[in-house]
Design a protein around this motif. Structure first.
Motif, PDB file in Angstrom:
ATOM      1  N   ALA A  76     -23.109  44.914 -33.247  1.00 54.46           N
ATOM      2  CA  ALA A  76     -23.377  43.478 -33.318  1.00 54.46           C
ATOM      3  C   ALA A  76     -23.073  42.799 -31.988  1.00 54.46           C
ATOM      4  O   ALA A  76     -23.780  41.869 -31.590  1.00 54.46           O
ATOM      5  CB  ALA A  76     -22.559  42.844 -34.449  1.00 54.46           C
ATOM      6  N   LEU A  77     -22.046  43.265 -31.287  1.00 49.98           N
ATOM      7  CA  LEU A  77     -21.744  42.702 -29.970  1.00 49.98           C
ATOM      8  C   LEU A  77     -22.865  43.018 -28.983  1.00 49.98           C
ATOM      9  O   LEU A  77     -23.235  42.178 -28.160  1.00 49.98           O
ATOM     10  CB  LEU A  77     -20.402  43.221 -29.453  1.00 49.98           C
ATOM     11  N   ALA A  78     -23.419  44.209 -29.075  1.00 49.50           N
ATOM     12  CA  ALA A  78     -24.554  44.565 -28.212  1.00 49.50           C
ATOM     13  C   ALA A  78     -25.762  43.693 -28.538  1.00 49.50           C
ATOM     14  O   ALA A  78     -26.465  43.217 -27.637  1.00 49.50           O
ATOM     15  CB  ALA A  78     -24.897  46.041 -28.375  1.00 49.50           C
ATOM     16  N   VAL A  79     -26.002  43.462 -29.817  1.00 49.37           N
ATOM     17  CA  VAL A  79     -27.111  42.592 -30.239  1.00 49.37           C
ATOM     18  C   VAL A  79     -26.891  41.183 -29.699  1.00 49.37           C
ATOM     19  O   VAL A  79     -27.808  40.564 -29.173  1.00 49.37           O
ATOM     20  CB  VAL A  79     -27.225  42.586 -31.783  1.00 49.37           C
ATOM     21  N   GLU A  80     -25.671  40.696 -29.814  1.00 50.76           N
ATOM     22  CA  GLU A  80     -25.360  39.340 -29.350  1.00 50.76           C
ATOM     23  C   GLU A  80     -25.547  39.232 -27.840  1.00 50.76           C
ATOM     24  O   GLU A  80     -26.031  38.222 -27.345  1.00 50.76           O
ATOM     25  CB  GLU A  80     -23.936  38.954 -29.751  1.00 50.76           C
TER      26      GLU A  80
END
Length: 179
Positions: free
Chosen positions: A157-161
């Motif tokens: 999710a951090l990579a997506v963000e």
């Protein structure tokens, strides 16, 4: 270093260094020069080194402080009356806050997860897992995932963000997959 054993001025300097380091690491990650942190804190580099023997030790202290906050927040939600709301509000809030902090992104995503497995990281993982288990027991979170899977989801999710800042659509897709 035992913070309670420090003189009042040393405690203030330590707090200023931590605050400046958190700001600097959030923006630039571990790449920020120690002299920049000292300058932001309004102290000399020697003062920084008296409290933290290396930049890595300072980085770990900053990350530990933030993970402690996340662990405390999760602890408060473990016994929430609505486990679904607690889990599904907490998880994206951690993602949103962590995504603005490069230090946390780096620490959670580091190879081997050393920070995540350190004492405070372990407390964060334990409390996050307890929230997960409450949601699973209530039948609102998939039963085939565990706390380590959640760490992987946080990293994803951090990579997506980072790829799509502020676009919560992909994080919602991830959350939908947890249902």
């Amino acid at each position: 270093m035992d913070k309670s054993a420090l003189r009042a001025d040393a405690r203030r300097n330590r707090a200023r260094v931590l605050a400046a380091a958190e700001e600097a690491f959030a923006a630039d990650g571990l790449a920020v020069p120690l002299d920049d942190i000292a300058r932001r804190a309004g102290v000399g580099a020697g003062t920084v080194y008296r409290h933290f023997p290396s930049k890595e030790a300072l980085f770990q202290a900053v990350v530990a402080e933030r993970l402690e906050q996340y662990a405390d927040e999760a602890q408060e939600l473990i016994d929430a009356e609505a486990p679904a709301e607690a889990f599904y509000e907490y998880f994206p809030r951690v993602i949103e806050q962590a995504s603005r902090n490069r230090a946390i992104c780096e620490a959670l995503g580091e190879a081997g997860g050393a920070t995540y497995k350190a004492e405070v990281g372990e407390r964060f993982r334990k409390n996050l897992t307890a929230l997960l288990k409450r949601g699973q027991a209530a039948g609102i979170v998939r039963s085939d995932i565990n706390g380590d899977d959640l760490r992987a989801f946080i990293i994803a999710a951090l990579a997506v963000e980072r790829h799509s800042p502020g676009d919560q659509r992909l994080v919602r897709v991830l959350l939908d997959g947890l249902r």
